[in-house]
Design a protein around this motif. Structure first.
Motif, PDB file in Angstrom:
ATOM      1  N   UNK A  96      -8.778   6.392  -1.482  1.00  0.00           N
ATOM      2  CA  UNK A  96      -7.673   6.899  -0.731  1.00  0.00           C
ATOM      3  C   UNK A  96      -6.991   5.514   0.126  1.00  0.00           C
ATOM      4  N   UNK A  97      -7.787   4.602   0.552  1.00  0.00           N
ATOM      5  CA  UNK A  97      -7.362   3.487   1.277  1.00  0.00           C
ATOM      6  C   UNK A  97      -6.537   2.604   0.293  1.00  0.00           C
ATOM      7  N   UNK A  98      -6.439   2.783  -0.938  1.00  0.00           N
ATOM      8  CA  UNK A  98      -5.602   1.978  -1.950  1.00  0.00           C
ATOM      9  C   UNK A  98      -4.195   2.224  -1.380  1.00  0.00           C
ATOM     10  N   UNK A  99      -3.925   3.346  -0.740  1.00  0.00           N
ATOM     11  CA  UNK A  99      -2.540   3.675  -0.332  1.00  0.00           C
ATOM     12  C   UNK A  99      -2.158   2.967   0.946  1.00  0.00           C
ATOM     13  N   UNK A 100      -3.033   2.307   1.550  1.00  0.00           N
ATOM     14  CA  UNK A 100      -2.876   1.659   2.894  1.00  0.00           C
ATOM     15  C   UNK A 100      -1.539   0.680   2.731  1.00  0.00           C
ATOM     16  N   UNK A 101      -1.471   0.073   1.632  1.00  0.00           N
ATOM     17  CA  UNK A 101      -0.073  -1.031   1.545  1.00  0.00           C
ATOM     18  C   UNK A 101       0.226  -0.786   0.142  1.00  0.00           C
ATOM     19  N   UNK A 102       1.361  -1.038  -0.177  1.00  0.00           N
ATOM     20  CA  UNK A 102       2.018  -1.150  -1.507  1.00  0.00           C
ATOM     21  C   UNK A 102       1.354  -2.256  -2.484  1.00  0.00           C
ATOM     22  N   UNK A 103       0.821  -3.331  -1.692  1.00  0.00           N
ATOM     23  CA  UNK A 103       0.036  -4.391  -2.362  1.00  0.00           C
ATOM     24  C   UNK A 103      -1.148  -3.919  -3.076  1.00  0.00           C
ATOM     25  N   UNK A 104      -1.889  -2.753  -2.742  1.00  0.00           N
ATOM     26  CA  UNK A 104      -3.019  -2.225  -3.124  1.00  0.00           C
ATOM     27  C   UNK A 104      -2.823  -0.955  -3.712  1.00  0.00           C
TER      28      UNK A 104
END
Length: 701
Positions: A96-104
């Motif tokens: 779910x932390x892939x959504x912390x940033x547009x870069x990830x």
């Protein structure tokens, strides 16, 4: 798998103790019950017993805060150490932390999200982001040290976890759900719930390390052990939830207007949910298998299309069960969502885009591809970051295998035989990183060619035997390319293994010439492909006028005659331009396998005008003043143009004007006349190439 529990506690004692503890201690957050049922049911006791035996077993209690789009949850995870190593820490993926940033965030939904941004200008960039916060970690009532970094949660154990032993860890977490189109997201009236809780990483017994790979930005990183799940989700009572497993629902005893939806799903690779207050469900049971389609009732006669999709799903599941191994679950579910251009597979569940009025369930092979993933992803797992071929290649071959045996000539094996992948210089056994943005031609297309070549080399009977053995060895486990090759060797022999090994690692692999289509077969294939595509696409547009440029190609593909008439009285410059345009058109017609005749002189035109041309569709090229056909049919052309609201005379008298129009043939209501024209002596020299390109585009779908 070994069936061991704690070193000093029996399996039976642990199972009943765990069931009692979970039932007696409802979990709460912010004053709300998360999702604990009122009492332990027979299902929960049975699940607890299974937990004691599974390598990984989850009990998850969570609450969806639909107003703020957050999930508060607590999971109890029992992990058995099946390696020979003594472990001092355990690791979870927090994708779910892939959504912390547009870069990830994964890039495959970027285009969809750009469109959503335009539709929702009030949404801020941060609304499209999310993430997971770890609130606590404990074991046996004692807090454990942990660190959540780069999508990996590392939990330090108080005591060493020796081979054969198990540990139970409790983790509290809160998830922010991003707006838009991600695997975990909300949009309009639906919540897509993938990667919403910490999930156990796979421990590499050979490298002696946990997999801590972040979720791929360019493709997929779905690599898990099959696990047992007992999940309880607290949601508004207006919501309908789709999840894998056996689902039950009860009203929340402490909060009116909410419900607890529970699911027990054992031997399941991953656990996802889809939730919407507007879902309708069509459910059909045949021979002990129930297939359910969760859909939005937003168009007339949609239920009929849904039923056709369910029928195709039954056929595909039966086919793959016979060819590979039996689908072991009592249910299979399909979620309609707003995702466009991307269909996603999960264990016991697939996510599809919106059903359209012109959907063709019997020939929707994206749908069949996703169903095939139940065998090559859900049942036979693999590391999809390092060996994507094992799921995507086999799923794509399987959809073609299914089409072939359904008698679909265009989508069957010929679609593999015609692929020219000589320019793709990536090895099928490459990793996502090595392949880069060429995943589709490498893993899917070259991958299915490799499997097809094996199929042709050994014959269908031996191939099916090999596939059954492969399924038997790796059902509920994770396969590797090395394991695949060993299975080939054991069932088909050393030479078959050597050849497949070479194929998978050769960046320049190409299908054997004898397994490709001949030149004549290739031409016939493309003709039929274009013929089917035009007829299908045009029929899907309601009230499409007869006077449509692409219709003339459709009519020619269906076998109606086609004649091209070029101006015979044009000047030298215009004649050269006509030849350039004609060459472009002839190239397209050649690829499509469309026969045609070219008329370029006045005498031939006069002979054909009354006898042959009335029965032919016509493409005229050149100035109206120099094209003999246009001059001969001028009164009829003006009349037909007027019927469609086209001021022919005014347009032809405009200086430096050029373009195209299509009308019904003045001599034959069942044929069309398409005229590519320019006024004046010739086109501007810089405009010839763009004009030719626009001409071809106008006739395409």
């Amino acid at each position: 798998m070994k069936k061991t529990a704690f070193k000093t506690v029996s399996q039976k004692t642990l199972a009943y103790s765990l069931a009692f503890t979970l039932a007696a201690c409802p979990l709460a957050s912010a004053g709300h019950v998360l999702a604990a049922p009122a009492a332990a049911s027979a299902d929960s006791v049975e699940a607890a017993q299974a937990h004691a035996q599974a390598q990984v077993a989850y009990r998850i209690d969570a609450r969806l805060d639909e107003k703020n789009m957050r999930i508060q949850g607590r999971e109890t995870v029992t992990y058995r150490n099946t390696s020979k190593d003594t472990l001092r820490k355990i690791v979870f993926h927090t994708f779910a932390d892939a959504n912390r940033s547009k870069a990830t965030q994964t890039s495959m939904f970027e285009q969809n999200n750009e469109e959503i941004r335009k539709e929702n200008p009030q949404k801020k960039p941060e609304d499209f982001l999310g993430g997971i916060d770890i609130l606590s970690a404990s074991a046996g009532g004692e807090a454990l040290a942990y660190q959540n970094s780069n999508q990996a949660l590392t939990v330090e154990l108080k005591q060493e976890l020796k081979p054969g032993e198990a540990v139970t860890v409790e983790i509290g977490f809160e998830v922010k759900i991003p707006f838009g189109m991600q695997r975990l997201s909300y949009y309009k009236d639906i919540v897509n719930g993938a990667h919403w809780f910490p999930v156990m990483s796979v421990y590499d017994k050979e490298k002696h390390e946990w997999d801590q790979t972040p979720y791929s930005k360019i493709f997929e990183t779905d690599y898990y052990d099959s696990s047992d799940f007992e999940v309880h989700l607290n949601v508004p009572d207006s919501y309908r939830l789709l999840m894998p497993g056996t689902i039950s629902t009860q009203a929340d005893p402490q909060e009116p207007g909410r419900q607890i939806v529970s699911a027990v799903a054992n031997n399941t690779r991953e656990f996802v949910f889809f939730a919407s207050p507007n879902y309708k469900v069509e459910s059909i049971t045949r021979d002990g298998l129930t297939i359910e389609y969760y859909y939005f009732d937003n168009m007339p006669d949609k239920k009929q299309i849904v039923d056709e999709y369910i029928d195709t799903a039954f056929k595909a599941i039966q086919f793959f069960s016979e060819k590979y191994g039996k689908y072991p679950y009592p249910e299979f579910r399909i979620a309609e969502s707003y995702v466009e251009g991307v269909a996603v597979e999960f264990a016991r569940v697939i996510q599809m885009g919106q059903i359209r009025p012109n959907s063709d369930p019997a020939h929707d092979y994206v749908f069949v591809h996703e169903i095939a993933h139940q065998w090559f992803h859900a049942l036979i797992g693999n590391n999809s970051e390092k060996e994507s071929f094992l799921d995507e290649g086999f799923a794509d071959f399987s959809k073609v295998y299914f089409a072939e045996k359904q008698g679909d000539d265009l989508n069957g094996f010929k679609s593999i035989q015609i692929d020219d992948l000589s320019s793709i210089d990536k090895p099928i056994a490459g990793t996502n990183t090595e392949v880069g943005d060429l995943q589709s031609p490498t893993f899917y297309n070259k991958g299915r060619q490799a499997i097809y070549q094996l199929y042709r080399n050994v014959g269908e009977e031996k191939f099916d035997m090999f596939m059954k053995e492969y399924f038997k060895r790796y059902e509920f486990k994770n396969a590797t390319i090395e394991g695949l090759l060993q299975t080939i060797q054991d069932t088909l022999g050393d030479e078959s293994r050597k050849e497949m090994d070479k194929i998978l690692h050769d960046p320049h692999f190409a299908l054997k010439p004898e397994y490709r289509l001949s030149e004549a077969e290739e031409a016939a294939f493309w003709h039929e492909q274009f013929k089917t595509s035009y007829r299908s696409s045009l029929s899907q547009i309601p009230n499409l006028p007869a006077e449509t440029m692409s219709r003339i190609m459709d009519k020619a593909l269906q076998g109606e005659p086609l004649t091209i008439v070029v101006s015979d009285q044009a000047g030298s410059q215009a004649k050269k331009q006509q030849q350039t345009i004609l060459a472009q058109l002839e190239g397209t017609l050649g690829i499509m396998g469309i026969p045609y005749e070219v008329v370029s002189d006045r005498q031939t035109l006069k002979k054909k005008l009354k006898k042959e041309l009335p029965s032919s569709n016509i493409i005229a090229i050149g100035s109206a003043k120099t094209n003999g056909l246009i001059q001969a049919l001028k009164p009829g052309i003006m009349q037909k143009s007027k019927a469609i609201g086209f001021d022919w005379k005014g347009k032809m008298n405009q200086k430096a004007s050029s373009g195209a129009y299509v009308i019904k043939h003045p001599y034959n209501q069942n044929r069309l006349l398409l005229h590519f024209f320019w006024n004046g002596d010739a086109l501007n020299s810089d405009a010839v190439e763009p004009f030719a390109e626009q001409m071809l585009e106008s006739t395409q779908l």
